[in-house]
Write a protein that holds these residues in place. Sequence first.
Motif, PDB file in Angstrom:
ATOM      1  N   ILE C 184       0.821  -1.216   0.000  1.00 63.47           N
ATOM      2  CA  ILE C 184       0.000   0.000   0.000  1.00 63.47           C
ATOM      3  C   ILE C 184       0.860   1.274   0.000  1.00 63.47           C
ATOM      4  O   ILE C 184       0.578   2.198  -0.773  1.00 63.47           O
ATOM      5  CB  ILE C 184      -1.029  -0.028   1.144  1.00 63.47           C
ATOM      6  CG1 ILE C 184      -2.052  -1.109   0.811  1.00 63.47           C
ATOM      7  CG2 ILE C 184      -1.700   1.335   1.328  1.00 63.47           C
ATOM      8  CD1 ILE C 184      -3.249  -1.158   1.694  1.00 63.47           C
ATOM      9  N   PRO C 185       1.913   1.355   0.821  1.00 63.94           N
ATOM     10  CA  PRO C 185       2.772   2.536   0.711  1.00 63.94           C
ATOM     11  C   PRO C 185       3.322   2.734  -0.695  1.00 63.94           C
ATOM     12  O   PRO C 185       3.359   3.858  -1.208  1.00 63.94           O
ATOM     13  CB  PRO C 185       3.897   2.252   1.702  1.00 63.94           C
ATOM     14  CG  PRO C 185       3.307   1.327   2.702  1.00 63.94           C
ATOM     15  CD  PRO C 185       2.305   0.502   1.954  1.00 63.94           C
ATOM     16  N   MET C 186       3.732   1.649  -1.355  1.00 59.64           N
ATOM     17  CA  MET C 186       4.247   1.796  -2.720  1.00 59.64           C
ATOM     18  C   MET C 186       3.154   2.259  -3.653  1.00 59.64           C
ATOM     19  O   MET C 186       3.369   3.102  -4.536  1.00 59.64           O
ATOM     20  CB  MET C 186       4.809   0.459  -3.215  1.00 59.64           C
ATOM     21  CG  MET C 186       6.238   0.215  -2.767  1.00 59.64           C
ATOM     22  SD  MET C 186       6.922  -1.216  -3.597  1.00 59.64           S
ATOM     23  CE  MET C 186       7.049  -2.317  -2.225  1.00 59.64           C
ATOM     24  N   PRO C 205      15.292   8.242  -3.062  1.00 63.48           N
ATOM     25  CA  PRO C 205      16.083   7.051  -3.406  1.00 63.48           C
ATOM     26  C   PRO C 205      15.355   5.751  -3.112  1.00 63.48           C
ATOM     27  O   PRO C 205      15.491   4.758  -3.822  1.00 63.48           O
ATOM     28  CB  PRO C 205      17.322   7.186  -2.504  1.00 63.48           C
ATOM     29  CG  PRO C 205      17.404   8.618  -2.143  1.00 63.48           C
ATOM     30  CD  PRO C 205      16.014   9.141  -2.136  1.00 63.48           C
ATOM     31  N   VAL C 206      14.505   5.761  -2.057  1.00 66.87           N
ATOM     32  CA  VAL C 206      13.735   4.551  -1.727  1.00 66.87           C
ATOM     33  C   VAL C 206      12.839   4.192  -2.904  1.00 66.87           C
ATOM     34  O   VAL C 206      12.718   3.025  -3.291  1.00 66.87           O
ATOM     35  CB  VAL C 206      12.901   4.768  -0.445  1.00 66.87           C
ATOM     36  CG1 VAL C 206      12.084   3.513  -0.118  1.00 66.87           C
ATOM     37  CG2 VAL C 206      13.803   5.125   0.729  1.00 66.87           C
ATOM     38  N   ALA C 207      12.200   5.210  -3.470  1.00 60.16           N
ATOM     39  CA  ALA C 207      11.308   4.958  -4.597  1.00 60.16           C
ATOM     40  C   ALA C 207      12.082   4.394  -5.785  1.00 60.16           C
ATOM     41  O   ALA C 207      11.597   3.520  -6.503  1.00 60.16           O
ATOM     42  CB  ALA C 207      10.595   6.248  -4.990  1.00 60.16           C
ATOM     43  N   PRO C 211      10.594  -1.810  -7.351  1.00 63.56           N
ATOM     44  CA  PRO C 211      10.272  -2.210  -8.714  1.00 63.56           C
ATOM     45  C   PRO C 211       9.111  -1.386  -9.275  1.00 63.56           C
ATOM     46  O   PRO C 211       9.063  -1.118 -10.470  1.00 63.56           O
ATOM     47  CB  PRO C 211       9.864  -3.678  -8.595  1.00 63.56           C
ATOM     48  CG  PRO C 211      10.221  -4.119  -7.224  1.00 63.56           C
ATOM     49  CD  PRO C 211      10.427  -2.909  -6.379  1.00 63.56           C
ATOM     50  N   LEU C 212       8.195  -0.981  -8.390  1.00 62.73           N
ATOM     51  CA  LEU C 212       6.987  -0.324  -8.889  1.00 62.73           C
ATOM     52  C   LEU C 212       7.321   0.936  -9.684  1.00 62.73           C
ATOM     53  O   LEU C 212       6.776   1.163 -10.768  1.00 62.73           O
ATOM     54  CB  LEU C 212       6.039   0.020  -7.734  1.00 62.73           C
ATOM     55  CG  LEU C 212       4.716   0.630  -8.208  1.00 62.73           C
ATOM     56  CD1 LEU C 212       3.932  -0.370  -9.047  1.00 62.73           C
ATOM     57  CD2 LEU C 212       3.872   1.131  -7.058  1.00 62.73           C
ATOM     58  N   TRP C 213       8.207   1.759  -9.163  1.00 61.90           N
ATOM     59  CA  TRP C 213       8.521   3.013  -9.847  1.00 61.90           C
ATOM     60  C   TRP C 213       9.040   2.750 -11.256  1.00 61.90           C
ATOM     61  O   TRP C 213       8.630   3.402 -12.219  1.00 61.90           O
ATOM     62  CB  TRP C 213       9.549   3.817  -9.030  1.00 61.90           C
ATOM     63  CG  TRP C 213       9.930   5.091  -9.727  1.00 61.90           C
ATOM     64  CD1 TRP C 213       9.156   6.205  -9.848  1.00 61.90           C
ATOM     65  CD2 TRP C 213      11.142   5.358 -10.423  1.00 61.90           C
ATOM     66  NE1 TRP C 213       9.815   7.169 -10.571  1.00 61.90           N
ATOM     67  CE2 TRP C 213      11.039   6.672 -10.931  1.00 61.90           C
ATOM     68  CE3 TRP C 213      12.321   4.621 -10.661  1.00 61.90           C
ATOM     69  CZ2 TRP C 213      12.067   7.264 -11.672  1.00 61.90           C
ATOM     70  CZ3 TRP C 213      13.330   5.213 -11.393  1.00 61.90           C
ATOM     71  CH2 TRP C 213      13.212   6.526 -11.896  1.00 61.90           C
TER      72      TRP C 213
END
Lengths: 308, 268, 260
Positions: C184-186, C205-207, C211-213
């Motif tokens: 959900i956060p992603m 940087p986390v994003a 993989p989602l980004w």
Amino acid sequence: MSDAVIIASDLRKQFDNFVAVDGIDFEVRPGESFGFLGPNGAGKTSTMRMIGCVSPITSGSLTVFGLDPNVDGSEIRSRMGVVPQSDQLDPELTVAENLLIYGRYFDISRSECRRRTVELLDFVQLSDRANDQVDPLSGGMKRRLTIARSLINEPELLLLDEPTTGLDPQARHVLWDRLYRLKQRGVTLVLTTHYMDEAEQLCDRLVVMDEGRIAAEGSPRNLIDRYSTREVLELRFAIGENDANAATLEGIGERCELLPDRILIYDDDGEEALGEVHRRGVDPVASLVRRSSLEDVFLRLTGRALVD
Amino acid sequence: MTSRAIALRIVPVELLAARRPQRMVERSVMFYRHAWLILVSGFFEPLLYLLSVQVGFSSLIGEVTYDGVSYDYAEFVAPALMAAAAMNGAIFDATGNVFEKLRHSKLYDTVLATPMTASDVALGEIMGAVTRGSLYSIAFVITMWAMGLVGSPLIVLAVPACVLIGFAFASVGMAFTTYMRSWSDLEYINAVTLPLLLFSATFYPLSAYGGWSWIVYFSPLYHGVVIVRGCNLGVLEWSMLGNMAVLLGLSWVGLRFTARRIDGLLLT
Amino acid sequence: MSTPTAVRVWENHLLRYRKIWGSHLLGAFVQPVLYLVGMGLGVGALVDRSTDSIVLLDGITYFEFLAPALLATTAMMSGGQTSLWEVADGFIWSHRYVAMASTPLRPREIADGLALWHTTRIALAVTAVAGVLALFDETRTWGLLVAIPAAVLTGLAFALPISAWSSTRKNGSSFPAVIRFALIPMFLFGGAFFPIDQLPEWLQPVAYVTPLWHGIELCRGAVIPSVDAGPVAVHVAVLLAYAVVGLLACRATFAKALRP
């Protein structure tokens, strides 16, 4: 007016098109240990649920402690303990919490619940597991915890639905011992079982149930005397030879039962019967002489084996 | 007319059989004492939504006009998210959690072997869901305040408003649960709550719906959103009594259904 | 010629899926559509009115920004959810995989079959959403055909590593946490609903690591011609790395669980 704890007359329970209990009569007296013996589907659990006031009766009459379950369900339940077939422990709480909250459902004060919890955990030998989760407990431990839970309100009447089904022999003996102690204290026990040895161990009096009806009633000894011989001779033959041998064996003993895997010969003297079998030139693969049990009573009454 | 007779007309008869519903709440308290992480984590999702609005949408949208006044977007959406969180929390508790206890752990069968009644179970579980939801509502208000999204001190009234939203959705959710056959039926809940979340004037004013806005009135959440938003923007109106009446009506219908069903379900 | 082993495992999954395909597709399909209408059109109207958004969204409309990203989020949700309870079920509740392992099938073939199945299921969900996007003028482009495999790869980048992890669980108690604290956060912050340069510096940087980004960038670049997807090779490489490492991990954990 009788002083019986439970009185049922012409008691029936019907679900849609299925009659689970078909007009049964029985009485349970204070302090006695009363059993319902029968195979799965005989109507034992339905009867227990009606006594436990969680299943309305279809017709007939039922009183518990002289009260009507339809009207005074809560009052009746406050005076009895229930050990359901599947434990139904609260998996989200610890061992001790299971007892504590159960006592609270009976409106027992928190301090009194705590006191009884300590006492009961000791009684069922689970004191060292008090703060553990319920799930990892063994089957026998869960069963003991369920019994402890059912005692939190110091019940006059204890309902046990198949108390030792699925337990290993050692766990069963521990449980029987605890139930025997309760009986000594004067608690009225009502239990269902499909185990003969359990019924013989625990029950002062029992009814044999089959297809929703009561087939016979009495003490274990009395039922065996009435419906079976003193001893039984069991014979096993090679596969497919049962029928042929049965014909030859006719007339030996008082009665003969042909089962798919063996032949039972009922006679007061089993050894004597076995001698006669040999004299007729029949040579079974295996033979065994034993005392009659409630299993034989059930076979006699219904023509079917109890555990299939 | 005696007060009891009046009560009988208003409250579903079955619920008058309740004796000690608070014991169900007591059980939940016992559980959450060592599962406090589960309790705390339930607040995580509403918090995320709030953050995403603050971080993401606020700068994309800037300001929004509501009732002729211009508001910061996050300040406009935050109260709606609070109402939605009250709905989601209550529904989740009254469906998934109740289903588990009804069909799997058989908790209610166990409870009914004691002097407790089916009405105790129904009312008690709804009370539990509402209690839990209220904790989240209070946490939500504090978070909004910390993020600078509180527009009016009247926001404290949003907490009781959320109790009402929680009660309405918990009782309807519980009624639904009595019809559930398997876990996959929970999909229906999501199929209802997501559209409610998206189309209850949550993320944009009612005017954005144009000619379709009459549909929004059918969303019970919308009526909750209107009240909570009014509290945060400091605008209370008489019409909010109507919004409250919708939620009260829903609670009543849900309770009525639940009380009727649960007896037959547990006492067979 | 005999059927390849992984395909036999796949058939088993397909057989079970026939009972639940309705609710799966409905869930995988209806949700994105609701977001598309509720957020894409609804919130989109507010966004497009604001002048700041033109800069923030690089000149495309909010609908164009959000719609292609829903392909990637659908793939993530579909892949993520089916690799939790369903995978654990094969080991601890229905013992399906344990039963399979007592046939001539080897653990790595069971893992490969699962990977094949994940691919099928994610592809079904993604194609359904692509079908919806094809209904709208803004997103009816040939690029959708490129976005579908990109989204499937994104889904696998989640499904395979999560499956490996699920297969080592003794019960399902930590599964809701995966959805709540990871997926959900992603979903909310991974670049689908707003550009990640709006996130605080330290969070960006986390994003980039998720993989989602990368999946979203690929899908958006494929569907909306004016959007530059950036280093396509890097995006694909990252997604492939997640998927391949996940598959290898699955083979290892399945072997460990089934042939201890």
